[in-house]
Design a protein around this motif. Structure first.
Motif, PDB file in Angstrom:
ATOM      1  N   MET A   1       0.848  -1.171   0.000  1.00 35.79           N
ATOM      2  CA  MET A   1       0.000   0.000   0.000  1.00 35.79           C
ATOM      3  C   MET A   1       0.887   1.225   0.000  1.00 35.79           C
ATOM      4  N   ASN A   4      -0.455   7.319   1.836  1.00 32.97           N
ATOM      5  CA  ASN A   4      -1.610   8.110   1.414  1.00 32.97           C
ATOM      6  C   ASN A   4      -1.552   9.558   1.892  1.00 32.97           C
ATOM      7  N   THR A  25      -5.940   2.981   9.174  1.00 31.43           N
ATOM      8  CA  THR A  25      -5.752   2.504   7.820  1.00 31.43           C
ATOM      9  C   THR A  25      -4.974   1.194   7.868  1.00 31.43           C
ATOM     10  N   PRO A  26      -5.465   0.127   7.221  1.00 26.33           N
ATOM     11  CA  PRO A  26      -4.667  -1.103   7.188  1.00 26.33           C
ATOM     12  C   PRO A  26      -3.264  -0.800   6.659  1.00 26.33           C
ATOM     13  N   GLY A  27      -2.282  -1.329   7.334  1.00 24.66           N
ATOM     14  CA  GLY A  27      -0.892  -1.034   6.994  1.00 24.66           C
ATOM     15  C   GLY A  27      -0.272   0.011   7.908  1.00 24.66           C
ATOM     16  N   TYR A  41      -6.169  -6.839   8.591  1.00 21.09           N
ATOM     17  CA  TYR A  41      -7.546  -7.331   8.572  1.00 21.09           C
ATOM     18  C   TYR A  41      -7.522  -8.857   8.527  1.00 21.09           C
ATOM     19  N   THR A  63      -8.771  -6.640  -1.124  1.00 21.06           N
ATOM     20  CA  THR A  63      -8.052  -6.261   0.085  1.00 21.06           C
ATOM     21  C   THR A  63      -7.157  -5.064  -0.133  1.00 21.06           C
ATOM     22  N   SER A  64      -6.594  -4.624   0.953  1.00 20.44           N
ATOM     23  CA  SER A  64      -5.685  -3.489   0.924  1.00 20.44           C
ATOM     24  C   SER A  64      -4.238  -3.931   0.780  1.00 20.44           C
ATOM     25  N   GLY A  65      -3.997  -5.230   0.755  1.00 20.53           N
ATOM     26  CA  GLY A  65      -2.626  -5.730   0.797  1.00 20.53           C
ATOM     27  C   GLY A  65      -2.190  -6.045   2.212  1.00 20.53           C
ATOM     28  N   TYR A  66      -3.072  -5.844   3.177  1.00 24.93           N
ATOM     29  CA  TYR A  66      -2.790  -6.125   4.585  1.00 24.93           C
ATOM     30  C   TYR A  66      -3.850  -7.056   5.168  1.00 24.93           C
ATOM     31  N   THR A  67      -4.336  -7.973   4.340  1.00 25.29           N
ATOM     32  CA  THR A  67      -5.308  -8.962   4.775  1.00 25.29           C
ATOM     33  C   THR A  67      -4.569 -10.236   5.132  1.00 25.29           C
ATOM     34  N   TYR A  92     -10.338  -6.218  12.386  1.00 25.63           N
ATOM     35  CA  TYR A  92      -9.048  -5.549  12.254  1.00 25.63           C
ATOM     36  C   TYR A  92      -8.310  -5.627  13.583  1.00 25.63           C
TER      37      TYR A  92
END
Length: 161
Positions: A1, A4, A25-27, A41, A63-67, A92
């Motif tokens: 990710m 941002n 935020t995931p990550g 997550y 996913t966000s890449g952090y699942t 989470y």
């Protein structure tokens, strides 16, 4: 990710909780006492218990890449971190990606001495690494001897996150 532009300020108290709605935020990362944590997550139908490892979920496209998931590491996925507190299903929470952590052993694991290198076993439990690195990557090392079924301490080397 990608970054941002928003920096999440994480309170140390939040490292022990999980939520069905994202609090960060995931990550998002948190550093404390030489340990590094990442917000993830849990997409699995199983709770990731305290001291259990999680692997990166490679088949979930939304996913966000952090699942992450707690299913057997041999099913695909790479070591993501160790849950410091249970992370419920579809929730989470935080995993430690580097540092000193409590770990849980694989159900079939026998007691080991201090300084034993650890690999991923089944369903979130660690096992003693095989003799060669090519057959079993090392993700941690025991800091005290551990007894089968008991929670022990280990130094986590790092993860893919």
């Amino acid at each position: 990710m990608a970054f941002n532009g928003i920096i999440d300020v994480v309170k140390a108290d939040d490292l022990t909780s999980f939520s069905t709605l994202p609090l960060y935020t995931p990550g998002a990362r948190h550093y404390s006492s030489g340990n590094e944590y990442v917000y993830v997550y849990n997409c699995d139908n199983s709770v990731i218990g305290t001291g259990k490892y999680a692997v990166l979920e490679l088949t979930d496209t939304a996913t966000s890449g952090y699942t992450v998931t707690v299913t057997n590491a041999s099913l695909g996925g790479a070591f993501a971190g160790v849950a410091q507190n249970s992370i419920g299903t579809a929730s989470y929470g935080w995993v430690m990606v580097k540092g000193t952590s409590l770990i849980s052993t694989d159900s079939g694991e026998v007691s080991q001495a201090t300084g034993t290198f650890l690999s991923l076993g089944t369903d979130g439990g660690f096992v003693a690494a095989a003799a060669t690195f090519t057959t079993a990557p090392r993700h941690a090392v025991t800091l005290n001897s551990f007894i089968t079924g008991a929670t022990s301490r280990a130094r986590i080397f790092g993860s893919v996150l």
